[in-house]
Design an enzyme around this catalytic site. Structure first.
Site, PDB file in Angstrom:
ATOM      1  N   ARG A 170     -18.311  -4.457  -1.004  1.00  0.00           N
ATOM      2  CA  ARG A 170     -17.992  -3.931   0.369  1.00  0.00           C
ATOM      3  C   ARG A 170     -19.709  -2.622   0.411  1.00  0.00           C
ATOM      4  O   ARG A 170     -19.877  -2.036  -0.035  1.00  0.00           O
ATOM      5  CB  ARG A 170     -16.792  -2.606  -0.668  1.00  0.00           C
TER       6      ARG A 170
ATOM      7  N   HIS B 263     -11.903  -5.182   7.459  1.00  0.00           N
ATOM      8  CA  HIS B 263     -11.027  -5.204   6.336  1.00  0.00           C
ATOM      9  C   HIS B 263     -10.391  -6.455   5.828  1.00  0.00           C
ATOM     10  O   HIS B 263      -8.704  -6.069   6.050  1.00  0.00           O
ATOM     11  CB  HIS B 263     -10.244  -4.241   5.876  1.00  0.00           C
TER      12      HIS B 263
ATOM     13  N   GLN C 227      -7.152  -5.681   3.354  1.00  0.00           N
ATOM     14  CA  GLN C 227      -6.102  -5.187   3.915  1.00  0.00           C
ATOM     15  C   GLN C 227      -5.205  -5.651   4.648  1.00  0.00           C
ATOM     16  O   GLN C 227      -4.388  -5.867   4.450  1.00  0.00           O
ATOM     17  CB  GLN C 227      -6.555  -3.805   4.612  1.00  0.00           C
TER      18      GLN C 227
ATOM     19  N   ASP D 194      -4.809   4.977  10.318  1.00  0.00           N
ATOM     20  CA  ASP D 194      -5.698   5.483   9.079  1.00  0.00           C
ATOM     21  C   ASP D 194      -6.463   6.399   9.280  1.00  0.00           C
ATOM     22  O   ASP D 194      -6.225   6.879  10.268  1.00  0.00           O
ATOM     23  CB  ASP D 194      -6.518   4.269   9.521  1.00  0.00           C
TER      24      ASP D 194
ATOM     25  N   CYS E 252      -3.405   2.048   5.210  1.00  0.00           N
ATOM     26  CA  CYS E 252      -3.700   1.464   4.672  1.00  0.00           C
ATOM     27  C   CYS E 252      -4.424   2.614   3.009  1.00  0.00           C
ATOM     28  O   CYS E 252      -4.592   1.808   2.249  1.00  0.00           O
ATOM     29  CB  CYS E 252      -5.413   0.651   5.275  1.00  0.00           C
TER      30      CYS E 252
ATOM     31  N   ARG F 134      -1.322  -5.755  -2.006  1.00  0.00           N
ATOM     32  CA  ARG F 134      -3.516  -5.466  -1.764  1.00  0.00           C
ATOM     33  C   ARG F 134      -3.450  -6.365  -2.949  1.00  0.00           C
ATOM     34  O   ARG F 134      -3.937  -7.672  -3.136  1.00  0.00           O
ATOM     35  CB  ARG F 134      -3.580  -4.246  -2.087  1.00  0.00           C
TER      36      ARG F 134
END
Ligand code: CP
Ligand code: NVA
Length: 307
Positions: free
Chosen positions: A102, A129, A132, A224, A264, A292
């Site tokens: 990340r 992402h 996700q 988001d 998310c 996830r």
């Protein structure tokens, strides 16, 4: 699949395959626990930013399948600061079996992948992402099945999560509408990629300013944070721009009555998403977070060559 850096790197068939494998991992996990598919494997997890879901779900995905995970904090390895990314990639290639990273800068994930001799997974960058998006597609597919032509509406900042969501929708033949304020649009590069994908899958896109128009006929409403990690100095300005894009009961009432609400997470409650909607009957935010785990098992399995 050598690395997992972007949904757009996969074919539509590969995206669907990942979803099918996710379903198998999920079913097996709840029936009798997963077999030790990743026995003897260790995932190195490089984090330049905080994380709850990505860190814990990858760690648990490895453990459930007989493997292990190693968390490497920003201060410990100093990606590109204490040591060059190229050197870090080559050193870790001799210690662990895959890397999840990340980063702030998307180029840093690409640089890791360039030099790494082991698979690299993008655990969120400033551009996208993809982990996700696979979990999100699993959640949408669980609710609506594999039908093409679903209407996914994203309301808010055209950010990293939006890019991967747009691309997964494009790959699966779902339509994607975004309403974002001027200056906070999804990148032209991401749109160009989606347009290219849609030539094969028939997905249709709408890039709008009006959130009310965007949610008309939507099967999914997704939002988001208004301020992503790394943009903290813009937070005050963004808090002034984004309130018309809040996902609240009024906006949800304008979508399809069976629409699901997605985020998310982490959510900034009563900013981009009101409490009543987040905790209401249409919200799937927690099953979405839980997916996830299953989706990432599928990604790991493909990269380790065990699925
Ligand atoms: N959605 C997501 O990636 O959450 P974290 O930042 O907690 O990992
Ligand atoms: N857009 C958010 C997603 C967090 C999972 C961010 O980058 O901070």
């Amino acid at each position: 699949m050598k690395h997992f850096l972007a949904v757009s790197d996969l074919s539509s068939a590969e995206v669907q395959e990942l979803l099918d494998i996710s379903v198998k991992f999920k079913e097996e996990y709840f029936k009798k626990g997963n077999a030790p598919y990743f026995k003897g494997k260790v995932l190195g997890m490089i984090f330049q930013k905080p994380s709850l879901r990505t860190r814990v779900s990858f760690d648990m995905a490895m453990r459930h399948c007989g493997g292990d995970a190693l968390y490497l904090s920003p201060n410990e390895i100093g990606l590109g600061k204490r040591e060059s990314i190229a050197d870090i990639a080559r050193v870790l290639s001799g210690y662990v079996h895959a890397l999840m990273a990340r980063t702030f800068d998307h180029n840093h994930v690409l640089e890791l992948a360039k030099w790494s001799e082991i698979p690299v997974i993008n655990g969120l960058s400033d551009y996208n992402h993809p982990c996700q998006a696979i979990g999100d597609a699993l959640t949408i597919q669980e609710k609506f099945g594999k039908a093409k032509g679903l209407n996914v509406a994203y309301v808010g900042d055209g950010n990293n999560v939006t890019v991967s969501l747009l691309h997964v929708c494009s790959k699966l033949g779902w339509n994607f509408t975004i309403a974002s304020p001027e200056g906070y649009d999804i990148t032209p590069k991401a749109i160009e990629i989606a347009n290219e994908i849609s030539k094969e899958t028939g997905s249709k896109f709408n890039f709008l300013r009006d959130p009310h128009e965007a949610v008309k006929g939507a099967n999914v409403i997704y939002t988001d944070t208004w301020t992503s990690m790394g943009q903290e100095e813009e937070a005050a300005k963004r808090e002034k721009v984004f309130p018309p894009y809040q996902v609240n009961a009024k906006l949800v009432g304008e979508a399809d009555k069976d629409a699901i609400i997605m985020h998310c997470l982490p959510a900034h409650r009563n900013h981009e998403l009101t409490d009543d909607v987040a905790d209401g009957p249409q919200s799937v935010i927690f099953p979405q977070a839980h997916n996830r785990l299953h989706a990432q098992k599928a990604v790991l399995a493909r990269l380790f060559g065990v699925a």
